[in-house]
Design a protein around this motif. Structure first.
Motif, PDB file in Angstrom:
ATOM      1  N   ASP A 136      -5.046  25.285 -14.489  1.00 44.96           N
ATOM      2  CA  ASP A 136      -5.436  26.549 -15.111  1.00 44.96           C
ATOM      3  C   ASP A 136      -6.918  26.827 -14.838  1.00 44.96           C
ATOM      4  O   ASP A 136      -7.736  25.907 -14.860  1.00 44.96           O
ATOM      5  CB  ASP A 136      -5.203  26.419 -16.631  1.00 44.96           C
ATOM      6  CG  ASP A 136      -4.973  27.771 -17.304  1.00 44.96           C
ATOM      7  OD1 ASP A 136      -5.129  28.811 -16.646  1.00 44.96           O
ATOM      8  OD2 ASP A 136      -4.634  27.762 -18.510  1.00 44.96           O
ATOM      9  N   ASP A 137      -7.247  28.079 -14.586  1.00 46.78           N
ATOM     10  CA  ASP A 137      -8.633  28.507 -14.367  1.00 46.78           C
ATOM     11  C   ASP A 137      -9.305  27.756 -13.231  1.00 46.78           C
ATOM     12  O   ASP A 137     -10.402  27.211 -13.379  1.00 46.78           O
ATOM     13  CB  ASP A 137      -9.456  28.341 -15.662  1.00 46.78           C
ATOM     14  CG  ASP A 137      -9.089  29.396 -16.690  1.00 46.78           C
ATOM     15  OD1 ASP A 137      -8.863  30.556 -16.280  1.00 46.78           O
ATOM     16  OD2 ASP A 137      -9.024  29.080 -17.887  1.00 46.78           O
ATOM     17  N   THR A 196      -2.532  31.808 -19.147  1.00 46.72           N
ATOM     18  CA  THR A 196      -2.225  30.503 -19.740  1.00 46.72           C
ATOM     19  C   THR A 196      -0.870  30.531 -20.436  1.00 46.72           C
ATOM     20  O   THR A 196      -0.078  29.590 -20.329  1.00 46.72           O
ATOM     21  CB  THR A 196      -3.344  30.091 -20.713  1.00 46.72           C
ATOM     22  OG1 THR A 196      -4.561  29.983 -19.982  1.00 46.72           O
ATOM     23  CG2 THR A 196      -3.043  28.765 -21.380  1.00 46.72           C
TER      24      THR A 196
HETATM   25 MG    MG Z   1      -6.324  31.012 -19.842  1.00 42.61          MG
END
Ligand code: MG
Ligand code: ADP
Length: 469
Positions: free
Chosen positions: A236-237, A180
């Motif tokens: 993200d993710d 991140t």
């Molecule tokens: Mg992360």
């Protein structure tokens, strides 16, 4: 002890325990209003945050406060009287969201929600401007080492040539290893170069929630516009979209639209694209078609450099010895490393004590125990048992069922389970391909015996001492 210091130290921990979006939304304007002996009263200027803090975050806040100051046993929450009841909570949040560009919270479906989350409809209308990136996540304060240099270089290249260098860029690796941070560093760097660049950063859970809401409220058109009318898309993710077919389909089309227009896409995940099970084949191959890089666990030198960076950023100073002690002992990931550091600094500020190795040992004793446990490996356990009972390791792990082997074997299984947290199926496998129920039975048996068998309990204590010596 000063309450503002206590709260500052607590926020340092909380920031690492909740997601960035939630942290900014709920903890932004908070402070300790007063301390009534063992009760701490936390004030927020937002009635909506008051609801969430008191209903959802109370246990974790109490946990963190208690950890810093064991005399705290209760937290209460309050809002200043001038904001109380003037507006409905929901209205108020929307005003704040528009004024301050507070990101909308991401509800976690698995957690019981005390109240309705803020309307996600408003997240379309209020997001005329992109969610601001965390100013702490820049390239400047990202420490580069062998574990992350490739990912770092790829991100740099994307900043230099968005849409051209590596498209898509896919970063994968375990939790707390800086994914991140890197994604946001790209965003921060590009916006610095060109403030008009339209970058959309989103956690995949949020993408999903918005998609579902858009379907429900017949706002697919707005949804598509939000996600396609941009210059760069960062998700993200992405592993969380696995198994959700409609969302994968939408992501696939979003991706294709952007990619065909030469717009940069960056993704992160805890696994490489091919290893995300229940990810549609075509999506997985699309996402992995550009540059795929990983972030690994940092080595000792990088861990130390990260600690030094964080200490100097905070304007604190810590002697080399205690710092190196933390770097040596906290090896799991950077989030935990940073958490450990914040805890040490927080305690030292709150209690006004100098940071020494002994102080660190005392403050981090639970973490240190845990990481020590993880370091004891299978071989060491088998060897210790083998030496102690004077039996060759092959016998302990083998098939024979003689009486004099069965007990040591059960002890070995018990220790593997307790001291290295190995799963029952893996233990069974390790012992000559036995079934996991055999391993479970062995552990239960030893536990039962330990209740009254003094001799066995001494044997096990002795073995543990040798393991941790
Ligand atoms: Mg992360
Ligand atoms: P991930 O997304 O991989 O789970 P994060 O990017 O959230 O991990 O990182 C966890 C914490 O560790 C963040 O506070 C981040 O700033 C910090 N961090 C991770 N890697 C580094 C690094 N190389 N240098 C400095 N800080 C780092």
């Amino acid at each position: 002890m000063k309450t503002d210091q206590l709260w500052k130290a607590a926020l340092g921990q909380l920031e690492l325990r909740v997601s960035q979006g939630n942290f900014l939304t709920w903890f932004r304007n908070t402070k300790i209003k007063e301390r009534k002996e063992e009760i701490v009263v936390i004030e927020t200027d937002n009635p909506f945050a008051y609801e969430w803090l008191s209903k959802k975050y109370r246990p974790i806040i109490l946990d963190v406060l208690k950890e810093l100051d064991s005399s705290v046993i209760q937290v209460e929450f309050s809002v200043p009287s001038h904001v109380q009841g003037k507006q409905t909570a929901r209205k108020n949040l929307r005003v704040i969201a528009q004024k301050q560009r507070v990101p909308q919270p991401i509800p976690t479906p698995s957690v019981a929600q005390p109240i309705n989350p803020p309307s996600f409809k408003s997240s379309f209308t209020s997001r005329q401007s992109p969610i601001p990136f965390n100013p702490k996540h820049t390239f400047d304060n990202f420490v580069v080492g062998p574990s992350n240099e490739v990912a770092h270089a790829a991100c740099r290249a994307v900043v230099d040539n968005p849409g051209e260098a590596y498209n898509p860029l896919f970063i994968y690796g375990g939790v707390g290893l800086g994914k991140t941070h890197l994604l946001q560093a790209v965003g921060n760097a590009l916006l610095e170069k060109n403030p008009n660049f339209r970058i959309l950063y989103v956690a995949s859970e949020k993408f999903m929630t918005e998609f579902v809401e858009a379907l429900r409220h017949k706002k697919m058109h707005e949804f598509k516009k939000t996600y396609r009318d941009i210059d760069m898309f960062i998700i993200d993710d992405v592993q969380f979209v696995a198994g959700k077919d409609k969302i994968q389909e939408e992501l696939f089309h979003t991706f294709n639209t952007l990619h065909s227009e030469g717009k940069q896409v960056i993704l992160s995940s805890d696994r490489p694209p091919g290893a995300i099970s229940a990810l549609q084949e075509r999506l997985s191959s699309r996402l992995g078609a550009g540059m795929v890089v990983d972030v690994k666990k940092p080595d000792y030198e990088t861990r130390l450099a990260i600690l030094e960076e964080k200490v100097s950023r905070r304007g604190s100073s810590i002697d080399h010895e205690p710092l190196s002690f933390i770097a040596k002992n906290i090896q799991s990931n950077v989030r935990e490393l940073e958490g450990a550091l914040n805890r040490v600094i927080g305690h030292s500020e709150v209690h006004n004590e100098k940071i020494t190795v002994d102080f660190v040992k005392q403050i981090l004793h639970d973490l240190l125990e845990q990481s020590q446990k993880k370091m004891i490996n299978i071989k060491e356990i088998i060897e210790a048992v083998s030496t102690y009972y004077n039996l060759p390791p092959e016998e302990i792990c083998g098939k024979r069922r003689n009486k004099e082997i069965v007990r040591p074997r059960q002890v070995a299984m018990y220790l593997l389970r307790k001291e290295s947290s190995m799963s029952f199926p893996s233990i069974g496998d390790y012992f000559g391909g036995r079934d996991h129920t055999t391993a479970m039975h062995a552990c239960e048996k030893i536990e039962k015996l330990l209740e009254h068998d003094e001799e066995l309990s001494q044997e096990i204590n002795f073995l543990k001492e040798r393991l941790y010596a």
